[in-house]
Scaffold this motif. Sequence first.
Motif, PDB file in Angstrom:
ATOM      1  N   GLY A  64      30.909  23.652 -92.096  1.00  0.00           N
ATOM      2  CA  GLY A  64      30.700  24.035 -90.713  1.00  0.00           C
ATOM      3  C   GLY A  64      29.709  25.179 -90.553  1.00  0.00           C
ATOM      4  N   ASP A  65      29.592  26.047 -91.574  1.00  0.00           N
ATOM      5  CA  ASP A  65      28.643  27.167 -91.505  1.00  0.00           C
ATOM      6  C   ASP A  65      27.203  26.656 -91.477  1.00  0.00           C
ATOM      7  OD1 ASP A  65      30.818  28.837 -91.582  1.00  0.00           O
ATOM      8  OD2 ASP A  65      30.646  29.282 -93.723  1.00  0.00           O
ATOM      9  N   ARG A  67      26.294  23.658 -90.544  1.00  0.00           N
ATOM     10  CA  ARG A  67      26.105  22.906 -89.305  1.00  0.00           C
ATOM     11  C   ARG A  67      25.824  23.843 -88.126  1.00  0.00           C
ATOM     12  NH1 ARG A  67      30.520  20.434 -89.571  1.00  0.00           N
ATOM     13  NH2 ARG A  67      29.799  18.636 -90.742  1.00  0.00           N
ATOM     14  N   THR A  68      26.552  24.957 -88.073  1.00  0.00           N
ATOM     15  CA  THR A  68      26.352  25.934 -87.004  1.00  0.00           C
ATOM     16  C   THR A  68      24.951  26.536 -87.061  1.00  0.00           C
ATOM     17  OG1 THR A  68      28.713  26.475 -86.996  1.00  0.00           O
ATOM     18  CG2 THR A  68      27.208  28.079 -86.008  1.00  0.00           C
ATOM     19  N   ASN A  71      22.408  23.803 -85.931  1.00  0.00           N
ATOM     20  CA  ASN A  71      22.513  23.560 -84.495  1.00  0.00           C
ATOM     21  C   ASN A  71      21.872  24.689 -83.691  1.00  0.00           C
ATOM     22  OD1 ASN A  71      23.813  21.049 -84.425  1.00  0.00           O
ATOM     23  ND2 ASN A  71      25.827  21.969 -84.737  1.00  0.00           N
TER      24      ASN A  71
END
Length: 318
Positions: A64-65, A67-68, A71
Motif C-alpha cells: 500500500g505504501d 501504491r499511495t 497515486n
Amino acid sequence: MRLRLVPEETNLDFFRPMRFWLAVSIIGVIGTLILLPVRGLNFGVDFLGGSLILAEFPETHEIGDYRTLLNGLDLGAVAVTEASGGHGGQVVLMRIGSNGEADQSQVVATVRGALDAAYPGVQYLQVDSVGGKVSGELVQTGVIAVALAVVAIMFYIWLRFEWQFAVGAAISLIHDAIVTVGIFSLLQFEFNLQIVAAILTIIGYSINDTVVVFDRVRENLRKYKTKPLKDVMNLALNETLSRTVLTSGTTLIALVALLLLGGPVTWGFAFAVIFGVLSGTYSSIWVASAIVLRLGVKRDWSKPGGGAAGTKFANVDA
C-alpha cells in the motif's frame, strides 16, 4: 455421521418456476448488451496501455505504501503487486496506466525519480511500455480465448452426449460469461487480464457442474424409458443436488476467504469467480437443463435413432 446440507432424498420441482428464471436470464443478458455500449468497462492497465516497472527494494515495505506514492503522482491508473522476495529484498511489479496525454518515457522518469527519493538503493529489473496497439490486441486475444473455450466445450459435449446437450451447455456458458462482464460494467470494477482468467475459470467450473447433471440425465433416460422427460430431468437434478451444494459451498468458502484476506491484488479475481460460481450453478439448472428439456433428447442410447422426445414450455407449469 456424515455432514448433510440437504436431505438424502429430495423431490423438488426445479422446472415449475422455469419461465421466471429464464426471464431473469434473458433480462440479464440483454441488460448487459445494452449496458456495455452505454456504460462500458473500467479497463485496467493491461487493456489501456501504459508503463510496467519491475523494481527490487533493499527493504520490505507494505504494498500500500508504493501504491499511495504512485497515486500521488497523478499519472493514471496504478496497479502494484509483490512479485517475490528477491535476493534479500522485495521485488515489486508496478503498472501505471496511460491517461492518453503523457509521454510514457516521461512517466517512467517521473516514477523512477519518486522511487529513488523515497526508497534509496532501489534497483530497476525491468522497464517496459505498453502502447495502445498492444493493449488492443490483449482485448482481442481475451475475447478469442473465451470464444474458443466455449466452442471446444460445445464440441466435447456433442461427442459425449447429443447435440441438444451441447447447445444447452454452450448457451449456459455464454450466459455466465456475459452476465459476469455485465456486473463489472454495472459496478465499474476494474476489468483486467485477471478478470479474463476468472471468466475462463468460471466456464470450466460451470461446465463441470453441467456435465455431472447431464450424465445423470443420460443414466436415468436409459433406466426410465417411459417416464416423461421433465420428470427424468427433475430426478437427475434432485439426485445431484447434494453434490452441487457441497461443491459450490466449499468453493465459495475458499473464494470468500480470498476476497476478504487476499487484498486488492486478488479482490477482482475473487469477486468475479464468486459471482461466476453462483451464476454457473444457477445456469446448470435453469439455462442448460431447461434448453435440453425444450429441445428434447432421444430416450434409448442403444438404438441409432433413439426416438427424440421433446417437451414444450406450454406443458411446463409456470
